[in-house]
Design a protein around this motif. Structure first.
Motif, short mmCIF file in Angstrom:
data_model
loop_
_atom_site.label_atom_id
_atom_site.label_comp_id
_atom_site.label_asym_id
_atom_site.label_seq_id
_atom_site.Cartn_x
_atom_site.Cartn_y
_atom_site.Cartn_z
N SER A 45 0.84 -1.20 0.00
CA SER A 45 0.00 0.00 0.00
C SER A 45 0.88 1.24 0.00
CB SER A 45 -0.92 -0.01 1.22
OG SER A 45 -1.07 1.30 1.73
N ALA A 46 0.66 2.12 -0.98
CA ALA A 46 1.41 3.37 -1.06
C ALA A 46 1.10 4.25 0.15
CB ALA A 46 1.08 4.10 -2.35
N ALA A 47 -0.12 4.19 0.65
CA ALA A 47 -0.51 5.03 1.79
C ALA A 47 0.27 4.61 3.04
CB ALA A 47 -2.01 4.92 2.04
N ARG A 48 0.35 3.27 3.28
CA ARG A 48 1.13 2.80 4.42
C ARG A 48 2.60 3.17 4.25
NH1 ARG A 48 -1.44 -2.64 4.12
NH2 ARG A 48 0.51 -3.23 3.10
N GLY A 49 3.08 3.04 3.02
CA GLY A 49 4.48 3.38 2.73
C GLY A 49 4.75 4.84 3.03
N LYS A 50 3.81 5.70 2.68
CA LYS A 50 3.96 7.14 2.93
C LYS A 50 4.05 7.42 4.43
CE LYS A 50 1.93 11.62 1.94
NZ LYS A 50 0.89 12.38 1.27
N ALA A 51 3.16 6.77 5.18
CA ALA A 51 3.14 6.98 6.63
C ALA A 51 4.48 6.53 7.24
CB ALA A 51 1.98 6.21 7.25
N PHE A 52 4.99 5.40 6.75
CA PHE A 52 6.25 4.87 7.26
C PHE A 52 7.41 5.82 6.92
CE2 PHE A 52 10.15 2.42 6.93
CZ PHE A 52 10.11 1.63 8.06
N PHE A 53 7.39 6.29 5.68
CA PHE A 53 8.48 7.14 5.20
C PHE A 53 8.51 8.48 5.94
CE2 PHE A 53 10.58 10.08 2.26
CZ PHE A 53 11.66 9.33 1.83
N LEU A 54 7.34 9.04 6.16
CA LEU A 54 7.29 10.36 6.82
C LEU A 54 7.34 10.24 8.35
CD1 LEU A 54 4.58 12.19 4.65
CD2 LEU A 54 7.06 12.24 4.40
N GLY A 55 7.09 9.05 8.86
CA GLY A 55 6.94 8.88 10.31
C GLY A 55 8.25 8.99 11.07
N THR A 56 8.10 9.20 12.40
CA THR A 56 9.24 9.23 13.30
C THR A 56 9.34 7.88 13.99
OG1 THR A 56 8.84 11.57 13.63
CG2 THR A 56 10.29 10.50 15.21
N CYS A 67 13.24 8.65 7.97
CA CYS A 67 13.79 8.65 6.61
C CYS A 67 13.99 10.08 6.14
CB CYS A 67 12.84 7.96 5.64
SG CYS A 67 12.28 6.33 6.17
N THR A 68 13.08 10.97 6.63
CA THR A 68 13.09 12.35 6.14
C THR A 68 14.28 13.15 6.67
OG1 THR A 68 11.71 13.07 7.97
CG2 THR A 68 10.58 12.39 5.95
N THR A 69 14.99 12.61 7.69
CA THR A 69 16.17 13.31 8.20
C THR A 69 17.13 13.60 7.04
OG1 THR A 69 15.95 12.04 10.23
CG2 THR A 69 18.00 13.26 9.95
N CYS A 70 17.29 12.61 6.17
CA CYS A 70 18.20 12.81 5.05
C CYS A 70 17.47 13.05 3.73
CB CYS A 70 19.12 11.60 4.89
SG CYS A 70 20.20 11.34 6.30
N HIS A 71 16.27 12.47 3.59
CA HIS A 71 15.59 12.53 2.28
C HIS A 71 14.61 13.69 2.17
CE1 HIS A 71 17.43 8.84 0.99
NE2 HIS A 71 16.95 8.18 2.02
N THR A 72 14.40 14.44 3.22
CA THR A 72 13.42 15.53 3.31
C THR A 72 11.98 14.99 3.24
OG1 THR A 72 12.98 16.18 1.01
CG2 THR A 72 15.02 17.02 2.03
N TYR A 132 5.15 3.35 -2.53
CA TYR A 132 4.91 4.78 -2.35
C TYR A 132 5.86 5.61 -3.22
CZ TYR A 132 5.48 9.36 -0.09
OH TYR A 132 5.59 10.70 0.14
N LEU A 133 7.15 5.29 -3.17
CA LEU A 133 8.12 6.08 -3.91
C LEU A 133 8.00 5.89 -5.42
CD1 LEU A 133 11.18 5.60 -1.52
CD2 LEU A 133 9.75 7.65 -1.80
N GLY A 134 7.40 4.78 -5.82
CA GLY A 134 7.16 4.57 -7.24
C GLY A 134 5.91 5.27 -7.71
N SER A 135 5.07 5.71 -6.78
CA SER A 135 3.77 6.25 -7.16
C SER A 135 3.74 7.77 -7.24
CB SER A 135 2.72 5.78 -6.14
OG SER A 135 2.91 6.50 -4.92
#
Lengths: 136, 384
Positions: A45-56, A67-72, A132-135
């Motif tokens: 799920s792209a939505a779950r992926g987004k939450a994981f990627f943006l999450g702390t 992930c956003t520490t380095c990837h923004t 998520y990153l592919g979408s």
């Protein structure tokens, strides 16, 4: 053909190519092959992926809680390592070579999951993030 | 210049005057860049040094081919006459000289010799320590060190000579009641009846030869300057230059998060420690498979600080006891970068002290030539 019609046709053609690009990316067979390392693409799920990627996250190194520490926060932007080097955007639409080399994906998934979460990621987590990153 | 008495004659010809004041300007710039600005001014310093050397070559040539009072034959005298002049000064019986007096003559020769020595030792330092210029490849870091020290002391000595020279000019001006500084600007001096004469008294038969002087100077200077531009072609011995990391397994695996640090920036023990703890690499997991890790460690250890004769290889052999794997914690690094404020290192596009590559354009090569340092000028101090 008048100059005007030629202009309109060119614009339409350019627009069509531009629109079809992000759609075409997911169809990259190499990208699909890498995704399949982690399971059936339809189960992610792209939505779950987004939450994981943006999450702390907890459990990793204190300097890098997300992930956003380095990837923004926007994967379509370039990121930056803690040592100052630019990281190309994670979004496949911006960096088409992303997630096409299984060795590279495994190496960085292992390292960065340990750095951010203090453990290896599950296959579902990785499949979700890649989807998520592919979408976008 | 308007008030020159009609009986005045040109004592200091145009060449001597231009030479004198160019030397003043050049020595001032060389002293400021050498003693105060330091590393980042190296190129200005070296080229001003070469210009000073050219002036000296021209002056020495003019000393044989110039007009009467410029010729060494008219003012350079032996030690006995110098002593005699000193005794006369003490007794108050010393005459006035239309040209240089015996003490002034030796001051001139000493200053010319000092500048010649500074030029040659400077070029040896430039070649040995920084791998630039005509001596590139002939001298290495170790050879350059004693010359660097000599260069520094002789430079200090030259400043002392300059102070003495100024003191002497003021003293003589007061003693004989004439403005010697103005004479060096206008060139005119007034002959007096009892002028003391030291060397050859008359204008030499063969007149001044400015064209030949310029030609000889150009020919002599063509050697160091030509060699400087050829220096980049010299193949420097492997032990005298940092290893080329391009294409190595090390460069391939260690360049994702930061640039490729030259292996010469840390000693062998530090590399071993660093490679043993890649899973916690400065707060990051940078681990690799065992084979690759071993391969990289062997490479880094083989080319570690102290393994070649370059300046970085020599200065980075000493690490911080507390933080032995950080180049930026080593005493040399801390000392050389102490004047750079912290906000510069955290600002875009530097972001980190370890990002040598943002300020040293030749960082990857491992040379760290001071002429290649440029702190990005987009960085401004933070607003309060």
């Amino acid at each position: 053909m008048t100059q005007k019609t030629r202009l309109i046709l060119t614009t339409l053609a350019a627009g069509a190519i531009a629109l079809s690009m992000p759609l075409g990316v997911n169809a990259d067979p190499a990208h699909d092959a890498v995704l399949k390392l982690y399971g059936a693409p339809s189960s992610f799920s792209a939505a779950r992926g987004k939450a994981f990627f943006l999450g702390t996250h907890k459990g990793g190194k204190p300097q890098t809680p997300s992930c956003t520490t380095c990837h923004t926060k926007n994967p379509r932007n370039s990121g930056r390592t803690r040592a100052g080097k630019v990281i190309k955007p994670m979004a496949v639409s911006k960096t088409p070579s992303r997630f096409t080399d299984p060795k590279k994906v495994k190496k960085w998934a292992r390292r960065n999951c340990k750095t951010v979460l203090g453990r290896e990621c599950t296959h579902t987590e990785l499949g979700d993030v890649l989807t998520y990153l592919g979408s976008i | 210049m308007s008030e020159k008495p009609s009986s005045s004659v040109v004592v200091w010809d145009l060449f001597v005057r231009v030479f004198h004041w160019s030397l003043v300007a050049g020595v001032t710039v060389a002293a400021i860049t050498g003693f105060f600005v330091g590393a980042t001014a190296i190129d200005v310093h070296v080229w001003v040094g070469l210009a000073l050397f050219a002036l000296v070559v021209a002056r020495v040539t003019w000393g044989f081919l110039g007009s009467r009072f410029a010729r060494f034959a008219t003012f350079v005298v032996g030690p006995r006459k110098v002593l005699h002049h000193i005794v006369e000064l003490q007794e108050g019986t010393a005459g006035r000289h239309l040209g240089h007096n015996p003490l002034g003559a030796w001051m001139i020769l000493t200053i010319l010799a000092a500048i010649t020595f500074l030029a040659i030792s400077g070029l040896i330092v430039w070649g040995g320590i920084f791998a630039h210029g005509p001596f590139t490849g002939f001298y290495d870091f170790d050879d350059g060190q004693p010359f660097f020290r000599l260069h520094w002391w002789v430079a200090l000595g030259l400043l002392a000579l300059v102070a003495l020279h100024i003191g002497g000019a003021i003293f003589e001006s007061m003693r004989v009641h004439e403005n010697l500084v103005r004479a060096m600007i206008t060139g005119f001096k007034e002959p007096r009846e009892n002028d003391a004469v030291e060397g050859a008294p008359e204008q030499p038969e063969n007149g001044p030869r400015p064209g030949l002087t310029v030609l000889i100077t150009l020919l002599v200077m063509a050697i160091p300057i030509g060699a400087t531009f050829q220096a980049s072609r010299i193949k420097i011995k492997v032990t005298h230059r940092p290893p080329d990391t391009r294409g190595t397994v090390y460069a391939e695996n260690c360049s994702d998060c930061h640039g490729v640090y030259s292996p010469t920036l840390l000693p062998a023990d530090s590399w071993r420690k660093l490679m043993a703890t890649l899973d916690n690499h400065f707060g990051e997991d940078a681990s690799l498979d065992a084979d690759t890790t071993k391969q990289i460690e062997d490479y880094l250890v083989a080319h570690s600080a102290g393994s070649v004769e370059t300046k970085p290889s020599a200065v980075f052999t000493t690490v911080s006891a507390k933080d032995p794997t950080r180049i930026t914690a080593s005493p040399f690094w801390v000392k050389t970068h102490r004047k750079i404020p912290d906000y510069v290192f955290s600002a875009k596009p530097v972001y980190s002290k370890g990002n040598c590559f943002a300020c040293h354009s030749d960082a990857q090569s491992g040379w760290f030539y001071p002429g290649n340092i440029e702190v990005p000028d987009s960085i401004a101090p933070p607003k309060k």
